[in-house]
Design a protein around this motif. Structure first.
Motif, PDB file in Angstrom:
ATOM      1  N   TYR A   5      91.510  52.188  29.155  1.00 47.96           N
ATOM      2  CA  TYR A   5      90.860  52.239  30.474  1.00 47.96           C
ATOM      3  C   TYR A   5      89.488  51.574  30.417  1.00 47.96           C
ATOM      4  O   TYR A   5      88.715  51.812  29.486  1.00 47.96           O
ATOM      5  CB  TYR A   5      90.709  53.693  30.912  1.00 47.96           C
ATOM      6  N   PHE A   6      89.190  50.734  31.415  1.00 47.80           N
ATOM      7  CA  PHE A   6      87.861  50.137  31.496  1.00 47.80           C
ATOM      8  C   PHE A   6      87.397  50.105  32.947  1.00 47.80           C
ATOM      9  O   PHE A   6      88.197  50.284  33.882  1.00 47.80           O
ATOM     10  CB  PHE A   6      87.849  48.725  30.890  1.00 47.80           C
ATOM     11  N   GLU A   7      86.110  49.903  33.114  1.00 50.76           N
ATOM     12  CA  GLU A   7      85.519  49.741  34.438  1.00 50.76           C
ATOM     13  C   GLU A   7      84.609  48.530  34.429  1.00 50.76           C
ATOM     14  O   GLU A   7      83.958  48.233  33.420  1.00 50.76           O
ATOM     15  CB  GLU A   7      84.734  50.994  34.843  1.00 50.76           C
ATOM     16  N   VAL A   8      84.552  47.842  35.566  1.00 55.20           N
ATOM     17  CA  VAL A   8      83.738  46.635  35.695  1.00 55.20           C
ATOM     18  C   VAL A   8      82.666  46.861  36.750  1.00 55.20           C
ATOM     19  O   VAL A   8      82.959  47.331  37.854  1.00 55.20           O
ATOM     20  CB  VAL A   8      84.604  45.421  36.087  1.00 55.20           C
ATOM     21  N   ASP A   9      81.430  46.543  36.409  1.00 57.98           N
ATOM     22  CA  ASP A   9      80.333  46.502  37.362  1.00 57.98           C
ATOM     23  C   ASP A   9      80.021  45.027  37.622  1.00 57.98           C
ATOM     24  O   ASP A   9      79.598  44.311  36.713  1.00 57.98           O
ATOM     25  CB  ASP A   9      79.086  47.199  36.812  1.00 57.98           C
ATOM     26  N   GLU A  10      80.248  44.581  38.852  1.00 57.79           N
ATOM     27  CA  GLU A  10      80.002  43.188  39.193  1.00 57.79           C
ATOM     28  C   GLU A  10      78.550  42.991  39.621  1.00 57.79           C
ATOM     29  O   GLU A  10      77.930  43.900  40.167  1.00 57.79           O
ATOM     30  CB  GLU A  10      80.929  42.750  40.332  1.00 57.79           C
ATOM     31  N   PRO A  11      77.994  41.782  39.403  1.00 60.78           N
ATOM     32  CA  PRO A  11      76.635  41.514  39.861  1.00 60.78           C
ATOM     33  C   PRO A  11      76.590  41.397  41.372  1.00 60.78           C
ATOM     34  O   PRO A  11      77.612  41.109  42.017  1.00 60.78           O
ATOM     35  CB  PRO A  11      76.292  40.175  39.189  1.00 60.78           C
ATOM     36  N   GLU A  12      75.427  41.639  41.948  1.00 59.85           N
ATOM     37  CA  GLU A  12      75.257  41.449  43.380  1.00 59.85           C
ATOM     38  C   GLU A  12      75.423  39.966  43.705  1.00 59.85           C
ATOM     39  O   GLU A  12      75.027  39.101  42.928  1.00 59.85           O
ATOM     40  CB  GLU A  12      73.867  41.923  43.824  1.00 59.85           C
ATOM     41  N   PRO A  13      76.005  39.652  44.868  1.00 61.15           N
ATOM     42  CA  PRO A  13      76.236  38.244  45.215  1.00 61.15           C
ATOM     43  C   PRO A  13      74.989  37.383  45.187  1.00 61.15           C
ATOM     44  O   PRO A  13      75.045  36.216  44.866  1.00 61.15           O
ATOM     45  CB  PRO A  13      76.816  38.328  46.639  1.00 61.15           C
ATOM     46  N   ASP A  14      73.848  37.966  45.513  1.00 63.42           N
ATOM     47  CA  ASP A  14      72.620  37.167  45.568  1.00 63.42           C
ATOM     48  C   ASP A  14      71.704  37.425  44.383  1.00 63.42           C
ATOM     49  O   ASP A  14      70.508  37.140  44.432  1.00 63.42           O
ATOM     50  CB  ASP A  14      71.857  37.447  46.863  1.00 63.42           C
ATOM     51  N   SER A  15      72.267  37.969  43.285  1.00 66.29           N
ATOM     52  CA  SER A  15      71.411  38.289  42.144  1.00 66.29           C
ATOM     53  C   SER A  15      70.825  37.045  41.505  1.00 66.29           C
ATOM     54  O   SER A  15      69.724  37.072  40.966  1.00 66.29           O
ATOM     55  CB  SER A  15      72.205  39.086  41.092  1.00 66.29           C
ATOM     56  N   GLY A  16      71.592  35.951  41.518  1.00 66.71           N
ATOM     57  CA  GLY A  16      71.075  34.698  40.977  1.00 66.71           C
ATOM     58  C   GLY A  16      70.781  34.743  39.501  1.00 66.71           C
ATOM     59  O   GLY A  16      70.065  33.908  38.969  1.00 66.71           O
ATOM     60  N   GLY A  17      71.325  35.717  38.792  1.00 69.07           N
ATOM     61  CA  GLY A  17      71.000  35.875  37.380  1.00 69.07           C
ATOM     62  C   GLY A  17      71.802  34.958  36.492  1.00 69.07           C
ATOM     63  O   GLY A  17      72.980  35.150  36.300  1.00 69.07           O
TER      64      GLY A  17
END
Length: 412
Positions: free
Chosen positions: A86-98
């Protein structure tokens, strides 16, 4: 040995003489004496509050503590033997620009490269929630994957272990990590982060798949871990105590693992003894936040005794020093608690010496669960590593979620 430990020892002696080992309460006493043996020579603080009051306090901490409450997009991978991971993914914010971790944009009809993915691997008897503070700080900034190792957390019990009785090996865990990467981050650069057993898992991945490291891994963080020689660790015990524990513990764990149901009942009955042992081997700070101590205790309590028994022998056989060569040219962070009794800081120092581009950080007044005990230090150094790998720009704001008494949201 403390008075509590002495009482546990006496209970086991009496049980052995009477032949009543099968009783749940005495099975708990057996677990108590294993814990006492592992902590021989360590004075467990005398508990002066009534048992009922302590139970109410634990329930209150369980109900109010925010730790381990962060969740991401769930996913599942399957190991070579069919074990569900089992895993979970945290996606970056669309405007993070990182770095390459922001929103994908089409340039001249083509997509930008896949974002950097940071994959976190947890330690023995823990789960993905052990990265709570780092997860809170990095949410929305960079793409992160958190997974539960086989037989831990929300992952399934190891198929090889349950159906075929095969022992767990660190190599098996390295293969599991490859399966998670294939499912959660099939393309793009990767940063590998591992604590304790999770760090050993990362090394096993490099040993088995050096091409993956060469082609896709852009950075590595090894926290409170070891590349081998764990059989020489004394756990802060006198020589005689260490030798006795090494001699009997594997066999005792195996027997107890075969009586898991009875042992789990007794384990709950000896919760106070376990709380003292867990605190001793997890933290160095004497006044660690009680909610954090309880959070760690809850994760460890959640690991069934048969799983504890299955994994323990793997550490004695672990030797992945040669595999570190795969990380030699990468930006790296090697971090350890100065007072870690489980994987002593000397083991991290030995790793750092083999990684020319590694930042070696020794955290004073810190034990094995340094990422919970001093989260601000771990988060800060991890953010710096991510900047060095290009996962986030140097100017990116990473939330400092380091106050273990705070329930504020990252960046708040």
């Amino acid at each position: 040995m403390s008075e509590t430990s002495a009482q546990a020892t006496a209970a086991v002696t009496e049980a052995a003489a009477s032949g009543s080992w099968r009783r749940a309460g005495l099975a708990g006493a057996a677990i108590g004496v294993v814990a006492a043996g592992a902590a021989a020579g360590v004075a467990v603080e005398r508990l002066t509050v009534g048992r009922g009051m302590r139970k109410k306090a634990r329930l209150a901490l369980d109900a109010s503590g925010p730790y381990g409450s962060l969740r991401g997009v769930p996913g599942r991978a399957y190991a070579a033997d069919g074990t569900e991971l089992y895993f979970e993914v945290d996606e970056p914010e669309p405007d993070s620009g990182g770095g390459t971790g922001g929103r994908r944009r089409r340039l001249f009809g083509r997509k930008t490269p896949a974002p950097v993915t940071v994959v976190f691997s947890h330690g023995y008897c823990l789960n993905q929630d052990s990265w709570h503070f780092q997860r809170a700080a990095l949410r929305g900034v960079v793409r992160c994957v958190y997974w539960d190792q086989r037989s831990h957390g929300r992952s399934g019990r190891g198929v090889e272990q349950v159906e075929h009785g095969r022992p767990v090996s660190i190599d098996t865990l390295g293969g599991d990590l490859k399966a998670v990467i294939d499912a959660a981050a099939p393309e793009g650069p990767v940063v590998l982060v591992g604590h304790s057993m999770g760090g050993m898992t990362v090394m096993a991945l490099a040993d088995q798949h050096p091409d993956l490291v060469r082609d896709r891994v852009v950075g590595v963080a090894l926290v409170g871990t070891s590349s081998g020689k764990l059989g020489e660790v004394n756990y802060g015990l006198p020589v005689a105590g260490v030798n006795a524990v090494r001699r009997v513990l594997p066999g005792v764990l195996k027997v107890l693992g075969q009586r898991a149901e009875l042992v789990e009942k007794g384990r709950r009955a000896t919760a106070d003894l376990f709380a003292g042992i867990i605190k001793r081997y997890s933290f160095a700070t004497r006044d660690v936040d009680p909610a954090i101590a309880r959070f760690a205790e809850r994760m460890i309590e959640g690991t069934p005794i048969d799983v504890v028994a299955e994994f323990y022998p793997a550490f004695q056989e672990h030797d992945k020093t040669a595999a570190l060569a795969s990380f030699a040219e990468l930006p790296a962070l090697v971090l350890a608690g100065e007072q870690d009794l489980v994987t002593p800081s000397e083991h991290s120092e030995a790793i750092a010496q083999l990684l020319p581009d590694a930042e070696f950080v020794l955290v004073p007044d810190a034990g094995h669960l340094v990422m919970l005990e001093h989260p601000e230090v771990v988060t800060d150094r991890l953010a710096d590593l991510l900047a060095r790998t290009g996962a986030v720009p140097a100017a990116a704001t990473v939330g400092i979620y380091g106050d273990t008494g705070s329930t504020a949201q990252p960046g708040g």
